[in-house]
Design a protein around this motif. Structure first.
Motif, mmCIF file in Angstrom:
data_model
loop_
_atom_site.group_PDB
_atom_site.id
_atom_site.type_symbol
_atom_site.label_atom_id
_atom_site.label_comp_id
_atom_site.label_asym_id
_atom_site.label_seq_id
_atom_site.Cartn_x
_atom_site.Cartn_y
_atom_site.Cartn_z
ATOM 1 N N GLN A 124 -1.242 48.624 -61.444
ATOM 2 C CA GLN A 124 -0.644 48.564 -62.773
ATOM 3 C C GLN A 124 -1.358 47.468 -63.562
ATOM 4 O O GLN A 124 -2.096 46.656 -63.005
ATOM 5 N N HIS A 125 -1.098 47.437 -64.856
ATOM 6 C CA HIS A 125 -1.543 46.332 -65.703
ATOM 7 C C HIS A 125 -0.375 45.905 -66.593
ATOM 8 O O HIS A 125 0.630 46.612 -66.697
ATOM 9 N N CYS A 148 -3.700 40.019 -68.448
ATOM 10 C CA CYS A 148 -2.905 40.837 -67.541
ATOM 11 C C CYS A 148 -2.329 39.919 -66.481
ATOM 12 O O CYS A 148 -3.000 39.010 -65.995
ATOM 13 N N VAL A 176 -0.712 41.219 -63.658
ATOM 14 C CA VAL A 176 -0.576 41.936 -62.386
ATOM 15 C C VAL A 176 -1.652 41.412 -61.430
ATOM 16 O O VAL A 176 -2.824 41.339 -61.813
ATOM 17 N N HIS A 231 -7.000 40.143 -61.311
ATOM 18 C CA HIS A 231 -7.229 40.830 -62.584
ATOM 19 C C HIS A 231 -7.789 39.879 -63.636
ATOM 20 O O HIS A 231 -8.534 40.297 -64.522
ATOM 21 N N MET A 249 -9.602 40.349 -67.449
ATOM 22 C CA MET A 249 -8.526 40.793 -68.357
ATOM 23 C C MET A 249 -7.957 39.607 -69.140
ATOM 24 O O MET A 249 -6.797 39.219 -68.964
HETATM 25 CU CU LIG Z 1 -4.337 44.128 -64.761
#
Ligand SMILES: [Cu+2]
Length: 404
Positions: free
Chosen positions: A134-135, A181, A183, A188, A193
């Motif tokens: 997921q993000h 992000c 997650v 990540h 991100m």
């Molecule tokens: Cu992510």
């Protein structure tokens, strides 16, 4: 055929119906019907805004999360995860988002008082079809009213592959923030991100005179113009651990204990790429469909300008020091707050360098009155970070300040 191209072809022929499950960003009907679009020319990010009579400005925007490629300072291509502006409508968003991640994520600018609907579509990682991560979108350091929209997986919604989720924010705090992000955050974030998020204060548009100059734009609601500026720039310090990114191209345990960025960057590029002002001059990774590193870091000003530099560090493993020989720097904000104590006493101060850990940010004013026109360098004094990997000579965390 590279794995990513194989899976892109596969998605195009077999998996398209799944991708067409639906992309439904939410945006209030008055913004949809009456709003106007403003497109950031550097990143392509579109804000749709509408201000109802007597109300707060409403803003809708749509980003995708997925994977992509960037070019390191030595010319090598590195795999990563990242955000990008959503392109097109409905299922086009999924197709256009494939391998389209931007490094860093687009800089987002809101105004204090905005109501924001931010939609996030997870397009999946085309190069790593074994992953089903997921993000999320997390505003670093921002006091959200509710955990549900904070993006921290343990306490809020995260976005599954093929899904779209709309975050709602009431933007009540001006300052220099970051977004990323959350997650599997270390992974990540190291993969790319990361972006900057600036909130302009309500004081903007009013005139305040400070130190002999009148300003109409400010970093904070200072009351006295002490954070006023003529031009502003956002610079994000960070790094790529090339080994971590290379290992990430295949299925295997990742060496978190050894995380160590060897390609330091400003706004997602290592010097001299930081100074390529024309996007057409910036190389594109062999597997990337379009330019992924959109932001150069050249700061241009006219002699006499007071320049606001929003400087952040989103590295997951290192402190960085930045200096600007010949330019007077004054810290007027830190941690997305004006440099004042609880009683209102100022702790703004002049400095020759700034050292930031991951997640930290400062607001710097560079007053160019009395500074001779010319080209100045902003660079790290950590000499091991002035490199592009094994290429030791003048790379990494450096850019130019051009005073005309
Ligand atoms: Cu992510």
């Amino acid at each position: 055929m590279k794995l990513s191209k194989f899976f892109a072809a596969l998605l195009g022929t077999l998996a398209l119906p799944a991708a067409m499950a639906g992309v439904y960003p939410q945006c209030p009907s008055d913004v949809t019907a009456l709003g106007t679009d403003s497109v950031d020319p550097a990143t392509g990010l579109t804000l749709r805004t509408y201000t109802p009579p007597g109300g707060n400005r409403k803003v809708c925007l749509h980003v995708v999360a997925g994977d992509g490629w960037q070019v390191l300072g030595d010319g090598r291509q590195a795999y990563g995860f990242g955000f990008a502006p959503a392109q097109g409508r409905d299922e086009e968003v999924m197709i256009n988002g494939i391998a389209a991640a931007k490094f860093p994520a687009p800089t987002i600018t809101f105004q204090e008082g905005d109501e924001v609907w931010l939609s996030l579509t997870n397009v999946g990682m085309i190069h790593r079809p074994d992953l089903f991560d997921q993000h999320s979108v997390h505003w670093h350091g921002y006091p959200q009213a509710s955990a549900i929209f904070d993006g921290v997986p343990q306490a809020s919604a995260t976005v599954q592959m093929g899904s779209t989720f709309t975050y709602y924010y009431k933007v009540n705090d001006p300052g220099t923030f970051m977004w990323h992000c959350h997650v599997e955050a270390t992974e990540h974030m190291e993969m790319g991100m990361l972006g900057m998020l600036n909130v302009l204060p309500r004081q903007n548009g009013s005139a305040r005179t400070n130190d002999g100059k009148t300003f109409t734009r400010f970093a904070y609601n200072d009351g006295d113009g002490s954070t006023g500026y003529d031009r502003e720039f956002s610079l994000q310090m960070g790094a790529v651990d090339s080994n971590f990114h290379e290992l990430h191209e295949l299925v295997q345990p990742l060496p978190f204990l050894e995380l160590k960025g060897d390609f330091t960057q400003l706004n997602g590029r290592g010097y001299p790429m930081t100074t390529l002002e024309n996007q057409a001059d910036m190389p594109v990774g062999a597997d990337a469909p379009a330019l992924s590193q959109q932001l150069h870091s050249v700061l241009r000003a006219t002699a006499g300008d007071r320049v606001l530099l929003r400087l952040t560090n989103l590295s997951v493993d290192a402190y960085y020091t930045l200096t600007a020989m010949g330019l007077p720097m004054r810290i007027v904000g830190r941690g997305a707050a004006i440099a004042r104590g609880p009683a209102g006493d100022s702790w703004a101060h002049n400095t020759a360098s700034v050292t930031l850990g991951g997640g930290d940010g400062v607001d710097l004013l560079i007053d160019t009155r009395g500074v001779a026109p010319g080209t100045y360098y902003l660079y790290t004094t950590n000499l091991n970070f002035l490199s592009n990997g094994a290429n030791e000579d003048r790379g990494g965390l450096m850019t130019t300040f051009v005073l005309q």
